[in-house]
Scaffold this motif. Structure first.
Motif, PDB file in Angstrom:
ATOM      1  N   ALA A   1      13.953  -0.194 -13.068  1.00 44.21           N
ATOM      2  CA  ALA A   1      14.943   0.828 -13.005  1.00 44.21           C
ATOM      3  C   ALA A   1      14.738   1.572 -11.753  1.00 44.21           C
ATOM      4  CB  ALA A   1      14.948   1.581 -14.362  1.00 44.21           C
ATOM      5  N   VAL A   2      14.055   1.268 -10.798  1.00 41.35           N
ATOM      6  CA  VAL A   2      13.751   1.899  -9.519  1.00 41.35           C
ATOM      7  C   VAL A   2      14.528   1.209  -8.368  1.00 41.35           C
ATOM      8  CG1 VAL A   2      11.811   3.195 -10.595  1.00 41.35           C
ATOM      9  CG2 VAL A   2      11.579   1.287  -9.355  1.00 41.35           C
ATOM     10  N   PRO A   3      14.688   1.913  -7.464  1.00 44.68           N
ATOM     11  CA  PRO A   3      15.114   1.074  -6.117  1.00 44.68           C
ATOM     12  C   PRO A   3      14.017   0.271  -5.703  1.00 44.68           C
ATOM     13  CG  PRO A   3      15.393   3.522  -5.809  1.00 44.68           C
ATOM     14  CD  PRO A   3      14.820   3.435  -6.927  1.00 44.68           C
ATOM     15  N   THR A   4      14.590  -1.103  -5.363  1.00 41.46           N
ATOM     16  CA  THR A   4      13.620  -2.118  -5.390  1.00 41.46           C
ATOM     17  C   THR A   4      13.917  -2.927  -4.122  1.00 41.46           C
ATOM     18  OG1 THR A   4      13.335  -2.487  -7.327  1.00 41.46           O
ATOM     19  CG2 THR A   4      12.641  -4.184  -6.224  1.00 41.46           C
ATOM     20  N   LEU A   5      13.083  -3.335  -2.977  1.00 43.07           N
ATOM     21  CA  LEU A   5      13.349  -4.069  -1.937  1.00 43.07           C
ATOM     22  C   LEU A   5      12.591  -5.511  -2.205  1.00 43.07           C
ATOM     23  CD1 LEU A   5      14.236  -4.891   1.035  1.00 43.07           C
ATOM     24  CD2 LEU A   5      12.095  -3.853   1.812  1.00 43.07           C
ATOM     25  N   VAL A   6      13.033  -6.762  -2.173  1.00 46.07           N
ATOM     26  CA  VAL A   6      12.580  -7.955  -2.251  1.00 46.07           C
ATOM     27  C   VAL A   6      12.419  -8.459  -0.953  1.00 46.07           C
ATOM     28  CG1 VAL A   6      12.800 -10.068  -3.345  1.00 46.07           C
ATOM     29  CG2 VAL A   6      13.524  -8.021  -4.483  1.00 46.07           C
ATOM     30  N   LEU A   7      11.318  -8.911  -0.414  1.00 43.40           N
ATOM     31  CA  LEU A   7      11.234  -9.465   0.917  1.00 43.40           C
ATOM     32  C   LEU A   7      10.827 -10.813   0.796  1.00 43.40           C
ATOM     33  CD1 LEU A   7       9.116  -6.827   3.138  1.00 43.40           C
ATOM     34  CD2 LEU A   7      11.676  -7.230   3.087  1.00 43.40           C
ATOM     35  N   GLU A   8      11.400 -11.909   1.356  1.00 44.44           N
ATOM     36  CA  GLU A   8      10.969 -13.326   1.044  1.00 44.44           C
ATOM     37  C   GLU A   8      10.869 -13.896   2.578  1.00 44.44           C
ATOM     38  OE1 GLU A   8      14.046 -15.551  -0.791  1.00 44.44           O
ATOM     39  OE2 GLU A   8      15.440 -15.336   0.763  1.00 44.44           O
ATOM     40  N   CYS A   9      10.212 -14.734   2.657  1.00 43.57           N
ATOM     41  CA  CYS A   9       9.973 -15.431   4.039  1.00 43.57           C
ATOM     42  C   CYS A   9      10.777 -16.644   3.924  1.00 43.57           C
ATOM     43  CB  CYS A   9       8.600 -16.003   4.379  1.00 43.57           C
ATOM     44  SG  CYS A   9       7.403 -14.655   4.328  1.00 43.57           S
ATOM     45  N   ASP A  10      11.385 -17.234   5.048  1.00 46.63           N
ATOM     46  CA  ASP A  10      12.256 -18.227   4.979  1.00 46.63           C
ATOM     47  C   ASP A  10      11.678 -19.731   4.801  1.00 46.63           C
ATOM     48  OD1 ASP A  10      11.065 -18.616   7.633  1.00 46.63           O
ATOM     49  OD2 ASP A  10      13.113 -18.242   8.839  1.00 46.63           O
ATOM     50  N   GLN A  11      10.371 -19.563   4.872  1.00 48.18           N
ATOM     51  CA  GLN A  11       9.571 -20.883   4.676  1.00 48.18           C
ATOM     52  C   GLN A  11       8.237 -20.352   3.768  1.00 48.18           C
ATOM     53  OE1 GLN A  11       9.147 -24.141   7.382  1.00 48.18           O
ATOM     54  NE2 GLN A  11      10.441 -22.919   8.870  1.00 48.18           N
ATOM     55  N   ASP A  12       8.013 -20.632   2.519  1.00 46.06           N
ATOM     56  CA  ASP A  12       6.770 -20.190   1.802  1.00 46.06           C
ATOM     57  C   ASP A  12       6.544 -21.176   0.870  1.00 46.06           C
ATOM     58  OD1 ASP A  12       4.972 -19.003   0.169  1.00 46.06           O
ATOM     59  OD2 ASP A  12       6.220 -16.965   0.078  1.00 46.06           O
ATOM     60  N   VAL A  13       5.571 -21.916   0.960  1.00 46.39           N
ATOM     61  CA  VAL A  13       5.119 -22.840  -0.196  1.00 46.39           C
ATOM     62  C   VAL A  13       4.905 -22.381  -1.649  1.00 46.39           C
ATOM     63  CG1 VAL A  13       4.481 -24.492   1.519  1.00 46.39           C
ATOM     64  CG2 VAL A  13       2.799 -22.994   0.551  1.00 46.39           C
ATOM     65  N   ILE A  14       4.415 -21.204  -1.625  1.00 42.62           N
ATOM     66  CA  ILE A  14       4.258 -20.337  -2.838  1.00 42.62           C
ATOM     67  C   ILE A  14       5.271 -19.864  -3.494  1.00 42.62           C
ATOM     68  CG2 ILE A  14       2.662 -18.688  -3.907  1.00 42.62           C
ATOM     69  CD1 ILE A  14       1.240 -21.247  -2.774  1.00 42.62           C
ATOM     70  N   ALA A  15       6.062 -19.029  -2.897  1.00 43.96           N
ATOM     71  CA  ALA A  15       7.373 -18.539  -3.357  1.00 43.96           C
ATOM     72  C   ALA A  15       8.618 -19.046  -2.424  1.00 43.96           C
ATOM     73  CB  ALA A  15       7.239 -17.145  -3.228  1.00 43.96           C
ATOM     74  N   PRO A  16       9.119 -20.249  -2.842  1.00 45.35           N
ATOM     75  CA  PRO A  16      10.198 -20.782  -2.348  1.00 45.35           C
ATOM     76  C   PRO A  16      11.535 -19.782  -2.456  1.00 45.35           C
ATOM     77  CG  PRO A  16       9.689 -21.802  -4.197  1.00 45.35           C
ATOM     78  CD  PRO A  16       8.626 -20.903  -3.900  1.00 45.35           C
ATOM     79  N   ARG A  17      12.438 -19.850  -1.581  1.00 46.49           N
ATOM     80  CA  ARG A  17      13.682 -19.007  -1.413  1.00 46.49           C
ATOM     81  C   ARG A  17      14.121 -18.870  -2.817  1.00 46.49           C
ATOM     82  NH1 ARG A  17      16.795 -18.988   4.265  1.00 46.49           N
ATOM     83  NH2 ARG A  17      17.874 -17.438   2.802  1.00 46.49           N
ATOM     84  N   GLU A  18      14.284 -19.787  -3.488  1.00 45.28           N
ATOM     85  CA  GLU A  18      14.850 -19.937  -4.929  1.00 45.28           C
ATOM     86  C   GLU A  18      14.353 -18.762  -5.505  1.00 45.28           C
ATOM     87  OE1 GLU A  18      15.026 -24.402  -3.892  1.00 45.28           O
ATOM     88  OE2 GLU A  18      13.739 -22.721  -3.648  1.00 45.28           O
ATOM     89  N   VAL A  19      13.039 -18.479  -5.437  1.00 46.53           N
ATOM     90  CA  VAL A  19      12.292 -17.387  -6.404  1.00 46.53           C
ATOM     91  C   VAL A  19      12.770 -16.187  -5.923  1.00 46.53           C
ATOM     92  CG1 VAL A  19      10.134 -16.550  -7.008  1.00 46.53           C
ATOM     93  CG2 VAL A  19      10.363 -18.737  -6.918  1.00 46.53           C
ATOM     94  N   GLY A  20      12.849 -16.054  -4.669  1.00 48.38           N
ATOM     95  CA  GLY A  20      13.369 -14.511  -4.112  1.00 48.38           C
ATOM     96  C   GLY A  20      14.655 -14.321  -4.550  1.00 48.38           C
ATOM     97  N   ALA A  21      15.542 -15.322  -4.575  1.00 43.79           N
ATOM     98  CA  ALA A  21      17.011 -15.218  -5.285  1.00 43.79           C
ATOM     99  C   ALA A  21      16.959 -14.690  -6.695  1.00 43.79           C
ATOM    100  CB  ALA A  21      17.912 -16.494  -4.837  1.00 43.79           C
ATOM    101  N   PHE A  22      16.138 -15.701  -7.443  1.00 44.38           N
ATOM    102  CA  PHE A  22      16.094 -15.033  -8.729  1.00 44.38           C
ATOM    103  C   PHE A  22      15.612 -13.814  -8.853  1.00 44.38           C
ATOM    104  CE2 PHE A  22      13.576 -14.824 -12.670  1.00 44.38           C
ATOM    105  CZ  PHE A  22      14.382 -15.604 -13.824  1.00 44.38           C
TER     106      PHE A  22
END
Length: 267
Positions: A206-227
């Motif tokens: 319930a607080v302001p949140t920034l999600v930072l993802e990398c365009d190539q990441d084997v541990i946290a692929p971009r589908e995870v950032g989108a989720f």
């Protein structure tokens, strides 16, 4: 208990500015933020710490009962915030610390007023309708390898996690960080990390949140950032032009710029 000593708490930067808490990921310590601290320190009070079992924390305070789940690490965060009497701090968590920050913000909403999630993953194992990046067999194999030969696992996995093979010094740094961690404590933290499922916690943010993802990441692929972005109402998603799972080391300028832009928007 002396929380500052237990968690090797460091406070730097502008004492009159808003407070930013920087939290490291698995196998790391607060030194991993050294390229971010100077960018924040002019206008912000910067708090760094090591989770019990990591870095220069008090290893005698480590127990499997407490640190066998992410809740124990979230308790570390809350207790550090309480010891410093922080109010509305911005919590910046890398990797598993992003989810630890979500748990801490729910437990102590008066202490944490915003979240920055750097390469977060609420669940590493694929599930129906969800791609975490690993099958259950992948994670079982990873944990078995880690437990059988932690130093060998570190030497093999750290460069993969870091990415950027053309810059081998980055992989070597992460390898050295992993290898400096007590293997038994690392095993417990690894199981807490890679077997966790914190997806339901995201909808409680319930607080302001920034999600930072990398365009190539084997541990946290971009589908995870989108989720993560979809699950947290009103969150901001920024895709960094960065490779690997540690953009604060491999692409510090872009990482720092995104964090500073978010912080400026909170004022």
């Amino acid at each position: 208990m002396d929380i500052a000593r237990r968690n090797n708490v460091t406070v730097t930067g502008n004492p009159q500015g808003p407070t930013v808490v920087l939290a490291h990921g698995f196998g790391c310590d607060q030194n991993m933020w050294r390229l971010t601290v100077p960018a924040l320190a002019r206008d912000h009070r910067v708090v760094l710490f090591d989770y019990v079992g990591s870095g220069r924390s008090d290893l005698t305070a480590f127990t499997e009962d407490r640190y066998g789940t992410l809740d124990g690490y979230a308790r570390d965060v809350v207790e550090v915030c309480e010891a410093l009497d922080l109010r509305d701090a911005v919590f910046v968590g890398h990797s598993v610390s992003a989810m630890i920050g979500v748990m801490a913000a729910e437990a102590a909403p008066e202490r944490i007023g915003a979240l920055v999630m750097v390469a977060p993953s609420p669940r590493y194992i694929d599930d129906e309708g969800y791609r975490g990046g690993f099958s259950a067999a992948d994670i079982d194999e990873l944990l078995e390898s880690l437990e059988a030969n932690y130093l060998g696992w570190s030497a093999a996995m750290a460069p993969v996690i870091m990415g950027n093979p053309e810059r081998p010094e980055l992989g070597e740094e992460l390898t050295n960080s992993f290898c400096a961690t007590d293997p038994d404590m690392a095993r417990i933290f690894a199981r807490a990390t890679f077997l966790s499922d914190s997806r339901d916690d995201l909808k409680k943010v319930a607080v302001p949140t920034l999600v930072l993802e990398c365009d190539q990441d084997v541990i946290a692929p971009r589908e995870v950032g989108a989720f993560v972005h979809r699950a947290i109402p009103g969150s901001h998603l920024v895709t960094l032009r960065a490779t690997g799972h540690c953009p604060h080391l491999s692409a510090p300028e872009a990482t720092n710029e995104a964090i500073l832009d978010f912080l400026a928007g909170l004022r």
